[in-house]
Design an enzyme around this catalytic site. Structure first.
Site, PDB file in Angstrom:
ATOM      1  N   GLU A 231       0.445   5.229   0.626  1.00  0.00           N
ATOM      2  CA  GLU A 231      -0.463   6.267   1.123  1.00  0.00           C
ATOM      3  C   GLU A 231       0.009   7.666   0.708  1.00  0.00           C
ATOM      4  O   GLU A 231       1.072   7.825   0.100  1.00  0.00           O
ATOM      5  CB  GLU A 231      -0.592   6.123   2.643  1.00  0.00           C
ATOM      6  CG  GLU A 231      -1.214   4.778   2.996  1.00  0.00           C
ATOM      7  CD  GLU A 231      -1.497   4.588   4.483  1.00  0.00           C
ATOM      8  OE1 GLU A 231      -0.999   5.374   5.306  1.00  0.00           O
ATOM      9  OE2 GLU A 231      -2.230   3.643   4.802  1.00  0.00           O
TER      10      GLU A 231
ATOM     11  N   CYS B 127     -10.624  -2.804  -4.703  1.00  0.00           N
ATOM     12  CA  CYS B 127      -9.697  -3.876  -5.107  1.00  0.00           C
ATOM     13  C   CYS B 127     -10.453  -5.080  -5.654  1.00  0.00           C
ATOM     14  O   CYS B 127      -9.989  -5.735  -6.595  1.00  0.00           O
ATOM     15  CB  CYS B 127      -8.813  -4.274  -3.925  1.00  0.00           C
ATOM     16  SG  CYS B 127      -7.629  -2.983  -3.493  1.00  0.00           S
TER      17      CYS B 127
ATOM     18  N   GLU C 184      -3.097  -4.281  -3.222  1.00  0.00           N
ATOM     19  CA  GLU C 184      -3.602  -5.107  -4.324  1.00  0.00           C
ATOM     20  C   GLU C 184      -3.630  -4.329  -5.637  1.00  0.00           C
ATOM     21  O   GLU C 184      -3.230  -4.810  -6.692  1.00  0.00           O
ATOM     22  CB  GLU C 184      -5.021  -5.608  -4.027  1.00  0.00           C
ATOM     23  CG  GLU C 184      -5.126  -6.545  -2.843  1.00  0.00           C
ATOM     24  CD  GLU C 184      -5.405  -5.826  -1.522  1.00  0.00           C
ATOM     25  OE1 GLU C 184      -4.873  -4.718  -1.313  1.00  0.00           O
ATOM     26  OE2 GLU C 184      -6.162  -6.380  -0.710  1.00  0.00           O
TER      27      GLU C 184
ATOM     28  N   CYS D  54     -10.676  -4.570  -0.127  1.00  0.00           N
ATOM     29  CA  CYS D  54     -11.742  -3.554  -0.141  1.00  0.00           C
ATOM     30  C   CYS D  54     -12.533  -3.654  -1.447  1.00  0.00           C
ATOM     31  O   CYS D  54     -12.147  -4.356  -2.384  1.00  0.00           O
ATOM     32  CB  CYS D  54     -11.131  -2.158   0.030  1.00  0.00           C
ATOM     33  SG  CYS D  54     -10.415  -1.483  -1.484  1.00  0.00           S
TER      34      CYS D  54
ATOM     35  N   ASN E 171       0.841  -1.209   0.000  1.00  0.00           N
ATOM     36  CA  ASN E 171       0.000   0.000   0.000  1.00  0.00           C
ATOM     37  C   ASN E 171       0.869   1.250   0.000  1.00  0.00           C
ATOM     38  O   ASN E 171       1.925   1.294   0.623  1.00  0.00           O
ATOM     39  CB  ASN E 171      -1.046  -0.010   1.120  1.00  0.00           C
ATOM     40  CG  ASN E 171      -0.502  -0.283   2.509  1.00  0.00           C
ATOM     41  OD1 ASN E 171       0.517  -0.931   2.672  1.00  0.00           O
ATOM     42  ND2 ASN E 171      -1.185   0.224   3.508  1.00  0.00           N
TER      43      ASN E 171
ATOM     44  N   CYS F  85      -4.220   0.913  -2.336  1.00  0.00           N
ATOM     45  CA  CYS F  85      -4.061  -0.370  -1.634  1.00  0.00           C
ATOM     46  C   CYS F  85      -2.954  -1.206  -2.288  1.00  0.00           C
ATOM     47  O   CYS F  85      -2.647  -1.032  -3.481  1.00  0.00           O
ATOM     48  CB  CYS F  85      -5.347  -1.182  -1.711  1.00  0.00           C
ATOM     49  SG  CYS F  85      -6.712  -0.500  -0.788  1.00  0.00           S
TER      50      CYS F  85
END
Ligand code: THU
Length: 157
Positions: free
Chosen positions: A64, A111, A75, A108, A62, A73
């Site tokens: 940020e 993703c 993924e 999530c 991830n 993310c």
């Protein structure tokens, strides 16, 4: 009126050692990827590793941003990289590891939709392995199983 029921089966293992060596390696790579996460805001480090059909393993974590919604993310960081660089190879298995919780963690919604796009494109399920700090592993048969009644490109006309 008709009633529809959506169900899917998945497995939960206590430890990666209960799975094949190939999957154990993939999980190990996803853990290493999580150590490289850029997660200064959430402090929630996630790593992902994909096994391509040519045997290569690609990794992502991830990423940020001070402007929180900009963060990506693990993924999706990985899937975009994988498809941008290796569009010709199918994505066979995906392992996701979280370092900072013993709880079960699952991809999530964004993703899931992203995974679904690549899964549909290759007409082959992507097996998903979700691993946390306690060592447990959830095994999911496909991205589609995680997203019932999904939107897809067949609906665009
Ligand atoms: N995150 C992932 O990278 N993958 C998931 O499956 C769940 C959430 C990231 C996004 C954000 O950087 C942090 O975890 C907290 O939500």
């Amino acid at each position: 009126m008709s009633k529809k029921i959506y169900q899917f089966e998945y497995q939960k293992y206590k430890n990666p050692s209960e799975l094949s060596q190939e999957v154990q390696n993939l999980i190990e790579e996803s853990k290493k990827a999580a150590e490289k996460a850029y997660a200064p805001y959430s402090k929630f480090r996630v790593g992902a590793a994909i096994l391509l059909e040519n045997g290569e393993i690609l990794k992502g974590s991830n990423q940020e941003n001070a402007s929180y919604p900009v963060g990506v993310c693990a993924e999706r960081t990985l899937l975009s990289f994988a498809h941008a660089n290796y569009p010709e190879f199918k994505k066979v298995k995906l392992a996701v590891s979280v370092l900072d919780t013993d709880k079960d963690v699952s991809p999530c919604g964004l993703c899931r939709q992203t995974l679904l796009e690549y899964e549909a494109l290759q007409s082959q399920p992507i097996e998903i392995f979700l691993h946390n700090q306690s060592g447990s592993v959830i095994v999911l048969p496909s991205a589609a199983s995680l997203l019932p009644l999904h939107f897809n490109n067949e609906m665009l006309s």
